[in-house]
Design a protein around this motif. Structure first.
Motif, PDB file in Angstrom:
ATOM      1  N   UNK A  33      -7.878  30.176  15.303  1.00  0.00           N
ATOM      2  CA  UNK A  33      -6.946  29.084  15.518  1.00  0.00           C
ATOM      3  C   UNK A  33      -6.342  28.509  14.254  1.00  0.00           C
ATOM      4  N   UNK A  34      -5.350  27.620  14.425  1.00  0.00           N
ATOM      5  CA  UNK A  34      -4.586  27.101  13.283  1.00  0.00           C
ATOM      6  C   UNK A  34      -5.337  26.098  12.423  1.00  0.00           C
ATOM      7  N   UNK A  35      -6.424  25.511  12.931  1.00  0.00           N
ATOM      8  CA  UNK A  35      -7.159  24.506  12.153  1.00  0.00           C
ATOM      9  C   UNK A  35      -8.254  25.117  11.285  1.00  0.00           C
ATOM     10  N   UNK A  36      -8.340  26.429  11.290  1.00  0.00           N
ATOM     11  CA  UNK A  36      -9.295  27.152  10.451  1.00  0.00           C
ATOM     12  C   UNK A  36      -8.501  27.803   9.323  1.00  0.00           C
ATOM     13  N   UNK A  37      -8.811  27.433   8.078  1.00  0.00           N
ATOM     14  CA  UNK A  37      -8.015  27.892   6.937  1.00  0.00           C
ATOM     15  C   UNK A  37      -8.156  29.398   6.734  1.00  0.00           C
ATOM     16  N   UNK A  38      -7.049  30.039   6.459  1.00  0.00           N
ATOM     17  CA  UNK A  38      -7.022  31.486   6.263  1.00  0.00           C
ATOM     18  C   UNK A  38      -6.351  31.781   4.929  1.00  0.00           C
ATOM     19  N   UNK A  39      -7.165  32.237   3.970  1.00  0.00           N
ATOM     20  CA  UNK A  39      -6.702  32.527   2.615  1.00  0.00           C
ATOM     21  C   UNK A  39      -6.883  34.007   2.325  1.00  0.00           C
ATOM     22  N   UNK A  40      -6.249  34.455   1.250  1.00  0.00           N
ATOM     23  CA  UNK A  40      -6.486  35.798   0.728  1.00  0.00           C
ATOM     24  C   UNK A  40      -6.441  35.737  -0.787  1.00  0.00           C
ATOM     25  N   UNK A  41      -7.034  36.753  -1.402  1.00  0.00           N
ATOM     26  CA  UNK A  41      -6.998  36.907  -2.858  1.00  0.00           C
ATOM     27  C   UNK A  41      -6.426  38.279  -3.148  1.00  0.00           C
ATOM     28  N   UNK A  42      -5.444  38.356  -4.049  1.00  0.00           N
ATOM     29  CA  UNK A  42      -4.766  39.629  -4.286  1.00  0.00           C
ATOM     30  C   UNK A  42      -4.463  39.820  -5.765  1.00  0.00           C
ATOM     31  N   UNK A  46     -18.072  29.027  13.367  1.00  0.00           N
ATOM     32  CA  UNK A  46     -19.164  28.474  14.173  1.00  0.00           C
ATOM     33  C   UNK A  46     -20.191  27.748  13.306  1.00  0.00           C
ATOM     34  N   UNK A  47     -20.369  28.208  12.075  1.00  0.00           N
ATOM     35  CA  UNK A  47     -21.344  27.592  11.172  1.00  0.00           C
ATOM     36  C   UNK A  47     -20.817  26.315  10.535  1.00  0.00           C
ATOM     37  N   UNK A  48     -19.513  26.030  10.689  1.00  0.00           N
ATOM     38  CA  UNK A  48     -18.959  24.803  10.137  1.00  0.00           C
ATOM     39  C   UNK A  48     -18.137  24.974   8.882  1.00  0.00           C
ATOM     40  N   UNK A  49     -17.907  26.227   8.455  1.00  0.00           N
ATOM     41  CA  UNK A  49     -17.049  26.436   7.297  1.00  0.00           C
ATOM     42  C   UNK A  49     -15.606  26.084   7.646  1.00  0.00           C
ATOM     43  N   UNK A  50     -14.853  25.742   6.619  1.00  0.00           N
ATOM     44  CA  UNK A  50     -13.467  25.311   6.814  1.00  0.00           C
ATOM     45  C   UNK A  50     -12.488  26.464   6.887  1.00  0.00           C
ATOM     46  N   UNK A  51     -12.910  27.654   6.499  1.00  0.00           N
ATOM     47  CA  UNK A  51     -12.019  28.803   6.541  1.00  0.00           C
ATOM     48  C   UNK A  51     -12.671  30.019   5.932  1.00  0.00           C
ATOM     49  N   UNK A  52     -11.884  31.071   5.804  1.00  0.00           N
ATOM     50  CA  UNK A  52     -12.320  32.295   5.130  1.00  0.00           C
ATOM     51  C   UNK A  52     -11.226  32.762   4.186  1.00  0.00           C
ATOM     52  N   UNK A  53     -11.628  33.543   3.224  1.00  0.00           N
ATOM     53  CA  UNK A  53     -10.687  34.208   2.330  1.00  0.00           C
ATOM     54  C   UNK A  53     -10.890  35.711   2.451  1.00  0.00           C
ATOM     55  N   UNK A  54      -9.803  36.444   2.686  1.00  0.00           N
ATOM     56  CA  UNK A  54      -9.851  37.888   2.777  1.00  0.00           C
ATOM     57  C   UNK A  54      -9.672  38.462   1.367  1.00  0.00           C
ATOM     58  N   UNK A  55     -10.662  39.228   0.909  1.00  0.00           N
ATOM     59  CA  UNK A  55     -10.667  39.742  -0.466  1.00  0.00           C
ATOM     60  C   UNK A  55      -9.813  41.006  -0.550  1.00  0.00           C
ATOM     61  N   UNK A  56      -8.664  40.870  -1.186  1.00  0.00           N
ATOM     62  CA  UNK A  56      -7.719  41.986  -1.349  1.00  0.00           C
ATOM     63  C   UNK A  56      -7.473  42.264  -2.829  1.00  0.00           C
ATOM     64  N   UNK A  57      -8.464  42.007  -3.668  1.00  0.00           N
ATOM     65  CA  UNK A  57      -8.281  42.130  -5.119  1.00  0.00           C
ATOM     66  C   UNK A  57      -9.400  42.949  -5.747  1.00  0.00           C
TER      67      UNK A  57
END
Length: 354
Positions: free
Chosen positions: A197-206, A143-154
């Motif tokens: 949704x698919x247009x919002x980047x979804x990353x993780x760090x491990x 909602x704030x306009x970020x391109x995605x999130x990264x889930x911290x798994x490290x």
């Protein structure tokens, strides 16, 4: 692959193959609210030509923060500051992703007034709530306009601990085999994807060295719907004196097992090291301490500077607690660090290290 070419990462097109790896800015208010100083730090990185900027970890649980300067991303967050940060990065041609985290066993009892929690301390109902907290935080970022999130798994934070068989002793469906230990992360990834949704980047760090089979873990991340996986390691702090890329072999082996792009962080302080990562078949090179030392290091590197002047002294881990700077080589005070870490200390802003 060329370092300065445009590159696709999930739904994002990056201007180059450089990533600012999540690095705690320590710039929230003492209660975890985001600040204009935090937003400005991200814009400075974008002005310095980083392709993708991943913010320092934002806590999804306000009572499990790591330190006084860690922000909290929940419904109390200042939406205007979040939007300011995203717009500032986009203004300079960068992409912005917020890293989401639960501190787990690394939470500070002194800061939170509560003991830290590890994998065995969560009831099934609390895991449901935690999944919802990650989902809500991701929605706020979108909602704030970020391109995605990264889930911290490290790095020993909560989700890293779930993956680590030495730390996860649960006897239910969230413990035991790797697939079970990954179950909570899979739930979080799917909840975020379904909501954003698919247009919002979804990353993780491990971590590549806290499970028995890192390529198998990378496959699980891909199957859960991840767009990209950043590779680090549980023992990264023991390797910080090296100017060679950490975990290069582990990342290259995992990249052969998956089609999603990997990002490698650790030990990358020069153009030569970044290009070594690309030659190994890893599409993105991530920088952390080089960008603490010089936030515009990517632009400097593209202009011909071959190597970061970072001293590899590791004092950026604590310097902000004694002097309001992020690097021992800096001399200009950061006022927000004074407000958070220098409260009640009249000498903080002007003190020089011996």
């Amino acid at each position: 692959m060329q370092l300065w070419e445009q590159a696709r990462l999930g739904p994002m097109t990056l201007r180059n193959r450089t990533v600012r790896s999540a690095t705690n800015e320590h710039l929230s208010q003492r209660d975890g609210q985001f600040t204009a100083a935090w937003a400005g730090a991200l814009e400075e990185l974008a002005r310095g030509e980083a392709g993708l900027i991943i913010t320092g970890h934002a806590a999804v649980e306000p009572h499990q923060r790591t330190d006084e300067g860690q922000p909290v991303l929940d419904r109390r967050a200042d939406r205007a500051v979040l939007a300011q940060a995203a717009q500032g990065v986009h203004r300079w041609g960068g992409k912005a992703v917020i890293q989401l985290s639960h501190s787990g066993l690394k939470a500070s009892a002194q800061v939170n007034g509560l003991p830290p929690k590890g994998p065995e301390d969560f009831t099934p109902e609390e895991l449901d709530r935690l999944t919802e907290q990650f989902r809500e935080a991701a929605l706020l970022a979108r909602e704030a306009g970020f391109d995605g999130v990264q889930i911290h798994c490290a790095h020993g934070y909560l989700l890293s601990s779930f993956l680590n068989p030495d730390l996860n002793r649960r006897q239910d469906g969230y413990g035991g085999p790797l697939g079970n230990r990954f179950r909570l992360i899979a739930r979080i990834i799917r909840a975020v994807r379904e909501s954003c949704g698919p247009e919002f980047a979804l990353l993780a760090k491990a971590d590549c060295n806290s499970t028995e089979d890192f390529p198998a873990l990378a496959v699980l991340f891909q199957r859960a719907g991840l767009d990209a996986l950043e590779v680090s390691g549980l023992d990264f702090s023991a390797r910080l004196g090296s100017r060679a890329p950490f975990y290069l072999e582990e990342a290259a082996a995992a990249q052969q097992a998956v089609s999603i792009p990997l990002i490698l962080v650790g030990g990358i302080y020069s153009r030569a090291a970044a290009e070594q990562v690309l030659r190994a078949g890893i599409p993105f090179a991530a920088f952390s301490r080089a960008l603490i030392c010089q936030p515009d290091f990517i632009a400097r590197m593209r202009a011909g500077q071959e190597e970061s002047p970072c001293l590899l002294c590791n004092r950026c881990f604590q310097i902000y607690r004694t002097r309001p700077v992020r690097c021992v080589q800096h001399r200009t005070p950061i006022p927000q660090l004074v407000r958070v870490f220098g409260a009640g200390n009249p000498d903080y802003e002007t003190r020089l290290e011996k």
